[in-house]
Design a protein around this motif. Structure first.
Motif, short mmCIF file in Angstrom:
data_model
loop_
_atom_site.label_atom_id
_atom_site.label_comp_id
_atom_site.label_asym_id
_atom_site.label_seq_id
_atom_site.Cartn_x
_atom_site.Cartn_y
_atom_site.Cartn_z
N LEU A 1 0.07 20.65 -78.69
CA LEU A 1 0.86 21.42 -77.75
C LEU A 1 0.25 21.28 -76.36
O LEU A 1 -0.98 21.24 -76.22
CB LEU A 1 0.88 22.91 -78.13
CG LEU A 1 1.69 23.31 -79.36
CD1 LEU A 1 1.39 24.77 -79.70
CD2 LEU A 1 3.17 23.11 -79.13
N LYS A 2 1.09 21.24 -75.35
CA LYS A 2 0.60 21.28 -73.97
C LYS A 2 0.36 22.75 -73.63
O LYS A 2 1.28 23.49 -73.26
CB LYS A 2 1.60 20.63 -73.02
CG LYS A 2 1.76 19.13 -73.25
CD LYS A 2 2.79 18.54 -72.31
CE LYS A 2 2.84 17.03 -72.45
NZ LYS A 2 3.28 16.60 -73.80
N MET A 3 -0.88 23.17 -73.80
CA MET A 3 -1.19 24.58 -73.65
C MET A 3 -2.52 24.73 -72.92
O MET A 3 -3.32 23.79 -72.87
CB MET A 3 -1.27 25.27 -75.02
CG MET A 3 -2.30 24.66 -75.96
SD MET A 3 -2.28 25.35 -77.64
CE MET A 3 -2.67 27.06 -77.32
N ASN A 4 -2.74 25.90 -72.37
CA ASN A 4 -3.98 26.21 -71.68
C ASN A 4 -4.67 27.34 -72.45
O ASN A 4 -4.47 28.51 -72.13
CB ASN A 4 -3.70 26.62 -70.24
CG ASN A 4 -4.99 26.84 -69.45
OD1 ASN A 4 -6.03 26.29 -69.81
ND2 ASN A 4 -4.90 27.62 -68.40
N PRO A 5 -5.45 27.00 -73.46
CA PRO A 5 -6.03 28.04 -74.31
C PRO A 5 -7.11 28.84 -73.58
O PRO A 5 -7.68 28.39 -72.58
CB PRO A 5 -6.64 27.24 -75.47
CG PRO A 5 -6.93 25.90 -74.89
CD PRO A 5 -5.85 25.65 -73.88
N GLN A 6 -7.37 30.02 -74.10
CA GLN A 6 -8.46 30.86 -73.61
C GLN A 6 -9.52 30.93 -74.72
O GLN A 6 -9.44 31.78 -75.61
CB GLN A 6 -7.93 32.25 -73.26
CG GLN A 6 -6.95 32.27 -72.11
CD GLN A 6 -7.59 31.80 -70.81
OE1 GLN A 6 -8.67 32.25 -70.45
NE2 GLN A 6 -6.93 30.89 -70.11
N PRO A 7 -10.49 30.03 -74.71
CA PRO A 7 -11.44 29.95 -75.81
C PRO A 7 -12.40 31.13 -75.83
O PRO A 7 -12.60 31.81 -74.81
CB PRO A 7 -12.19 28.64 -75.54
CG PRO A 7 -12.06 28.43 -74.06
CD PRO A 7 -10.72 29.00 -73.69
N ALA A 8 -13.00 31.36 -77.00
CA ALA A 8 -14.04 32.38 -77.12
C ALA A 8 -15.32 31.94 -76.44
O ALA A 8 -16.05 32.75 -75.89
CB ALA A 8 -14.29 32.69 -78.60
N PHE A 9 -15.59 30.64 -76.51
CA PHE A 9 -16.76 30.09 -75.82
C PHE A 9 -16.56 28.60 -75.62
O PHE A 9 -15.72 27.98 -76.28
CB PHE A 9 -18.07 30.37 -76.58
CG PHE A 9 -18.15 29.71 -77.94
CD1 PHE A 9 -18.75 28.47 -78.09
CD2 PHE A 9 -17.65 30.35 -79.06
CE1 PHE A 9 -18.84 27.87 -79.33
CE2 PHE A 9 -17.74 29.76 -80.32
CZ PHE A 9 -18.34 28.52 -80.45
N ILE A 10 -17.33 28.03 -74.70
CA ILE A 10 -17.29 26.60 -74.41
C ILE A 10 -18.71 26.06 -74.56
O ILE A 10 -19.65 26.62 -74.01
CB ILE A 10 -16.77 26.32 -72.99
CG1 ILE A 10 -15.34 26.86 -72.85
CG2 ILE A 10 -16.80 24.82 -72.68
CD1 ILE A 10 -14.85 26.91 -71.42
N LEU A 11 -18.84 24.99 -75.32
CA LEU A 11 -20.14 24.38 -75.57
C LEU A 11 -20.38 23.23 -74.59
O LEU A 11 -19.51 22.38 -74.42
CB LEU A 11 -20.18 23.87 -77.01
CG LEU A 11 -21.52 23.31 -77.51
CD1 LEU A 11 -22.56 24.43 -77.61
CD2 LEU A 11 -21.33 22.64 -78.87
N ASP A 12 -21.54 23.22 -73.98
CA ASP A 12 -21.92 22.12 -73.09
C ASP A 12 -22.22 20.88 -73.93
O ASP A 12 -23.14 20.86 -74.73
CB ASP A 12 -23.15 22.52 -72.28
CG ASP A 12 -23.67 21.38 -71.40
OD1 ASP A 12 -22.95 20.39 -71.20
OD2 ASP A 12 -24.82 21.51 -70.92
N ILE A 13 -21.40 19.82 -73.76
CA ILE A 13 -21.63 18.58 -74.51
C ILE A 13 -21.88 17.41 -73.54
O ILE A 13 -21.57 16.26 -73.87
CB ILE A 13 -20.46 18.26 -75.46
CG1 ILE A 13 -19.15 18.08 -74.68
CG2 ILE A 13 -20.32 19.32 -76.53
CD1 ILE A 13 -18.07 17.35 -75.45
N SER A 14 -22.43 17.71 -72.39
CA SER A 14 -22.66 16.66 -71.39
C SER A 14 -23.52 15.53 -71.95
O SER A 14 -23.22 14.34 -71.77
CB SER A 14 -23.32 17.25 -70.15
OG SER A 14 -22.52 18.27 -69.59
#
Length: 233
Positions: free
Chosen positions: A155-168
């Motif tokens: 889906l073309k959506m803009n989710p609001q995640p619980a957290f974002i993990l740094d995977i740089s």
């Protein structure tokens, strides 16, 4: 599936390639921390326009090597018609009881792909069933502490995640694992921008939102607890 290893993390994917797309970076982070990580693909993912059973198996093996997984198997459920049936629930619960992972990872519960939403429903139910006593399921009752949900949505959506993990630091290796599925993401795909370019841009968007180069978003239906604030970025 005899003699299953005990895992710290079990990622459950509707199709081969979903685990790589949704949380390849997290898998690589877990492995760098000496966690035992497994992936259970629920279906073969076939048929697809440019794939075959043999080709998909070879691509999955290549991606598995790149990620350094401790275990990967396929539950053999039907692609394109995956359902959270009682039979499928029992099969998955049996794997959970044998592997005894602390955490389960499943697809996000909102998606246009029926296999993805069925997979999430199945994981929720199998987690509950895995703790049942007085059953014919293998091994002793077990209940994973938590289910986290990765984003691999149609889906073309803009989710609001619980957290974002740094995977740089993990991005290039994650990209290589995804590119291993050439029949799905390179063959017959537009090249300007390419599918892989779009994935990079999405990862950069999530990274920017937490002040890093690349990120992976995750959801969770249950509250998250912290023992300290020291690991926040």
């Amino acid at each position: 599936m005899p003699n299953l290893p005990k895992l710290d993390i079990l990622v459950i994917a509707p199709h081969p390639d979903d685990a790589e797309l949704g949380m390849g970076g997290a898998i690589l982070k877990f492995k760098a921390q000496d966690k035992k990580v497994g992936v259970l693909d629920l279906t073969s993912g076939e048929p697809t326009p440019h794939g075959s059973l043999g080709l998909r198996a070879a691509e999955t093996a290549k991606a598995t090597d790149i990620l350094g997984l401790d275990w990967r198997e396929n539950l053999g459920l039907p692609n394109r018609s995956l359902q959270a049936t009682l039979e499928a629930r029992e099969k998955l619960a049996g794997v959970i009881r044998q592997q005894r992972p602390r955490w389960l990872f499943a697809p996000y519960w909102v998606d246009a792909h029926p296999d993805h939403t069925a997979a999430t429903e199945l994981v929720d139910a199998a987690r509950f069933w895995a703790k049942l006593s007085k059953t014919d399921m293998p091994a002793e009752p077990f209940h994973p502490e938590r289910i986290y949900n990765y984003y691999c949505v149609h889906l073309k959506m803009n989710p609001q995640p619980a957290f974002i993990l740094d995977i740089s630091d993990e991005w290039e290796q994650k990209l290589a694992a995804i590119a291993a599925y050439e029949s799905q993401f390179i063959t017959g795909r537009p090249t300007n921008p390419s599918f892989l370019d779009q994935l990079r841009d999405e990862a950069a968007y999530w990274g920017k939102s937490i002040g890093t180069k690349y990120g992976e978003p995750f959801a969770c239906r249950e509250p998250l607890g912290l023992s300290s604030m020291s690991e926040l970025v």
